[in-house]
Design a protein around this motif. Structure first.
Motif, mmCIF file in Angstrom:
data_model
loop_
_atom_site.group_PDB
_atom_site.id
_atom_site.type_symbol
_atom_site.label_atom_id
_atom_site.label_comp_id
_atom_site.label_asym_id
_atom_site.label_seq_id
_atom_site.Cartn_x
_atom_site.Cartn_y
_atom_site.Cartn_z
ATOM 1 N N PHE A 8 2.686 0.023 63.486
ATOM 2 C CA PHE A 8 2.881 1.465 63.662
ATOM 3 C C PHE A 8 2.011 2.269 62.689
ATOM 4 O O PHE A 8 1.655 1.791 61.605
ATOM 5 C CB PHE A 8 4.345 1.839 63.453
ATOM 6 N N GLN A 59 14.014 -5.649 64.625
ATOM 7 C CA GLN A 59 14.425 -4.243 64.540
ATOM 8 C C GLN A 59 15.453 -3.948 63.452
ATOM 9 O O GLN A 59 16.188 -2.968 63.536
ATOM 10 C CB GLN A 59 14.907 -3.740 65.908
ATOM 11 N N LEU A 61 15.419 -3.381 59.219
ATOM 12 C CA LEU A 61 14.558 -3.278 58.041
ATOM 13 C C LEU A 61 14.765 -4.519 57.182
ATOM 14 O O LEU A 61 15.904 -4.951 56.969
ATOM 15 C CB LEU A 61 14.885 -2.013 57.250
ATOM 16 N N MET A 80 8.181 4.977 55.641
ATOM 17 C CA MET A 80 8.558 5.917 56.704
ATOM 18 C C MET A 80 8.577 7.364 56.194
ATOM 19 O O MET A 80 8.864 7.610 55.029
ATOM 20 C CB MET A 80 9.934 5.515 57.244
ATOM 21 N N THR A 81 8.264 8.290 57.087
ATOM 22 C CA THR A 81 8.225 9.720 56.722
ATOM 23 C C THR A 81 8.926 10.547 57.799
ATOM 24 O O THR A 81 8.304 11.334 58.506
ATOM 25 C CB THR A 81 6.767 10.206 56.544
ATOM 26 N N GLU B 46 5.238 9.716 65.232
ATOM 27 C CA GLU B 46 5.337 8.419 65.906
ATOM 28 C C GLU B 46 6.678 7.800 65.520
ATOM 29 O O GLU B 46 7.187 8.043 64.436
ATOM 30 C CB GLU B 46 4.171 7.551 65.405
ATOM 31 N N HIS B 47 7.272 7.013 66.414
ATOM 32 C CA HIS B 47 8.513 6.324 66.043
ATOM 33 C C HIS B 47 8.547 4.935 66.664
ATOM 34 O O HIS B 47 7.619 4.552 67.380
ATOM 35 C CB HIS B 47 9.732 7.158 66.452
ATOM 36 N N TYR B 48 9.593 4.204 66.336
ATOM 37 C CA TYR B 48 9.764 2.830 66.797
ATOM 38 C C TYR B 48 10.871 2.879 67.863
ATOM 39 O O TYR B 48 12.055 2.829 67.528
ATOM 40 C CB TYR B 48 10.179 1.974 65.604
ATOM 41 N N PRO B 49 10.471 3.001 69.136
ATOM 42 C CA PRO B 49 11.479 3.192 70.195
ATOM 43 C C PRO B 49 12.525 2.075 70.167
ATOM 44 O O PRO B 49 12.177 0.904 69.998
ATOM 45 C CB PRO B 49 10.649 3.153 71.480
ATOM 46 N N GLY B 50 13.750 2.440 70.329
ATOM 47 C CA GLY B 50 14.836 1.448 70.308
ATOM 48 C C GLY B 50 15.432 1.339 68.922
ATOM 49 O O GLY B 50 16.599 1.652 68.695
ATOM 50 N N MET B 51 14.603 0.923 67.975
ATOM 51 C CA MET B 51 15.107 0.757 66.610
ATOM 52 C C MET B 51 15.493 2.104 66.006
ATOM 53 O O MET B 51 16.517 2.221 65.325
ATOM 54 C CB MET B 51 14.047 0.098 65.729
ATOM 55 N N ARG B 54 18.849 3.402 67.303
ATOM 56 C CA ARG B 54 19.960 2.596 66.798
ATOM 57 C C ARG B 54 20.237 2.892 65.321
ATOM 58 O O ARG B 54 21.381 3.051 64.905
ATOM 59 C CB ARG B 54 19.654 1.105 66.990
ATOM 60 N N LEU B 55 19.151 2.987 64.526
ATOM 61 C CA LEU B 55 19.336 3.246 63.094
ATOM 62 C C LEU B 55 19.940 4.624 62.845
ATOM 63 O O LEU B 55 20.805 4.777 61.974
ATOM 64 C CB LEU B 55 17.999 3.144 62.360
ATOM 65 N N HIS B 76 16.105 14.094 66.588
ATOM 66 C CA HIS B 76 14.772 14.047 65.968
ATOM 67 C C HIS B 76 13.730 13.962 67.072
ATOM 68 O O HIS B 76 13.859 13.156 67.986
ATOM 69 C CB HIS B 76 14.676 12.829 65.048
ATOM 70 N N LEU B 111 17.180 9.788 56.543
ATOM 71 C CA LEU B 111 16.179 10.012 57.592
ATOM 72 C C LEU B 111 14.771 10.076 57.025
ATOM 73 O O LEU B 111 13.818 9.593 57.631
ATOM 74 C CB LEU B 111 16.456 11.329 58.341
ATOM 75 N N ARG B 114 14.218 6.100 55.530
ATOM 76 C CA ARG B 114 14.701 4.857 56.137
ATOM 77 C C ARG B 114 14.841 4.943 57.656
ATOM 78 O O ARG B 114 15.456 4.080 58.266
ATOM 79 C CB ARG B 114 16.045 4.437 55.529
ATOM 80 N N ALA B 115 14.294 5.962 58.258
ATOM 81 C CA ALA B 115 14.274 6.028 59.726
ATOM 82 C C ALA B 115 12.813 5.854 60.154
ATOM 83 O O ALA B 115 11.924 6.515 59.597
ATOM 84 C CB ALA B 115 14.830 7.362 60.210
ATOM 85 N N PHE B 117 10.081 6.776 61.466
ATOM 86 C CA PHE B 117 9.214 7.853 61.947
ATOM 87 C C PHE B 117 8.018 7.930 61.002
ATOM 88 O O PHE B 117 8.168 7.679 59.798
ATOM 89 C CB PHE B 117 9.929 9.211 61.871
ATOM 90 N N TRP B 118 6.880 8.283 61.561
ATOM 91 C CA TRP B 118 5.682 8.486 60.739
ATOM 92 C C TRP B 118 5.015 9.774 61.179
ATOM 93 O O TRP B 118 4.755 9.977 62.368
ATOM 94 C CB TRP B 118 4.716 7.305 60.890
ATOM 95 N N LYS B 119 4.708 10.626 60.177
ATOM 96 C CA LYS B 119 4.109 11.932 60.469
ATOM 97 C C LYS B 119 2.609 11.901 60.239
ATOM 98 O O LYS B 119 2.143 11.374 59.225
ATOM 99 C CB LYS B 119 4.698 12.993 59.529
#
Lengths: 83, 147
Positions: A8, A59, A61, A80-81, B46-51, B54-55, B76, B111, B114-115, B117-119
């Motif tokens: 990613f 999935q 961490l 992560m951001t 961008e994100h990690y679909p599914g994970m 759930r998180l 989000h 968030l 630990r979630a 997502f990437w900006k």
């Protein structure tokens, strides 16, 4: 075992693909990183500093010492951001 | 009690309809894309679909347990979000205000770092740059640990 590897963000750009299927007998994430780093120059650059990477194992961490027995999906990414 | 990841814009008032009924207080936080001194046109997320979904659900449930929330909602967005537009929201409902404030703060700290997502900044000059995680975000998260 056969692993589905996902990348990613900046790591995806460095490696050049968003996912790849890899055959590996690596015992831990750290061992797998060593194997992945040998796949190409782009991989070597992407995995040069494992401590700067984050990882998810099926999935969840996970840390660099997480075991890979029975695992199907690995993801590597920068910190992560969200929010 | 719900967590959602979506590309579309959202309406805060609509999201809060029927939320937290019977609670003594509701706290909401909304994140908005800054223009960073006029240099930015948008954020690409961008994100990690599914994970990711759930998180977010796990973090919400954890906050509910820890702070005794009667309701919570996390939303989000991903994709391209223009300067001035809403990125995400957190809402917490509790019997008393402090639990609602603290739970919202707690959820934002989780968030942030630990979630999955990437900006990425999309700048006015056409260039792009990934947003680096801040050490201060880790410090913020550490406030909630070991307690």
């Amino acid at each position: 075992m056969t692993l589905e590897i996902l990348y990613f963000a900046s790591l995806r750009e460095r490696v050049g693909v968003s996912r790849e299927t890899v055959a590996s007998d690596a015992a831990t994430v750290r061992d797998l990183i060593a194997e992945l780093g040998a796949r190409s120059d782009a991989h070597a650059a992407a995995f040069a500093d494992p401590a700067a990477l984050r990882c998810a194992v099926d999935q969840e961490l996970a840390g660099l010492d997480a075991p890979l027995a029975g695992v199907r999906e690995l993801a590597f990414f920068p910190p992560m951001t969200g929010g | 009690m719900s967590a959602r990841v979506q590309q579309a814009a959202f309406d805060l008032a609509q999201e809060l309809q029927g939320f937290g009924q019977g609670a003594g207080g509701i706290v909401t936080f909304t994140g908005i894309v800054r223009d960073e001194g006029g240099s930015l046109t948008a954020l690409r997320i961008e994100h990690y679909p599914g994970m990711t979904e759930r998180l977010l659900g796990e973090y919400g449930a954890r906050a509910a347990e820890r702070f005794g929330l009667s309701d919570w909602r996390i939303l989000h967005r991903h994709g391209d979000i223009q300067v001035g537009d809403q990125i995400m929201m957190v809402a917490t409902a509790a019997r008393h205000r402090r639990a609602a404030f603290e739970a919202a703060d707690y959820l934002m700290d989780w968030l942030k770092s630990r979630a999955p997502f990437w900006k990425q900044e999309i700048r006015r000059d056409g260039s792009t740059a990934w947003v680096a995680a801040k050490d201060s975000d880790e410090d913020d998260l550490a406030r909630w640990q070991g307690a």
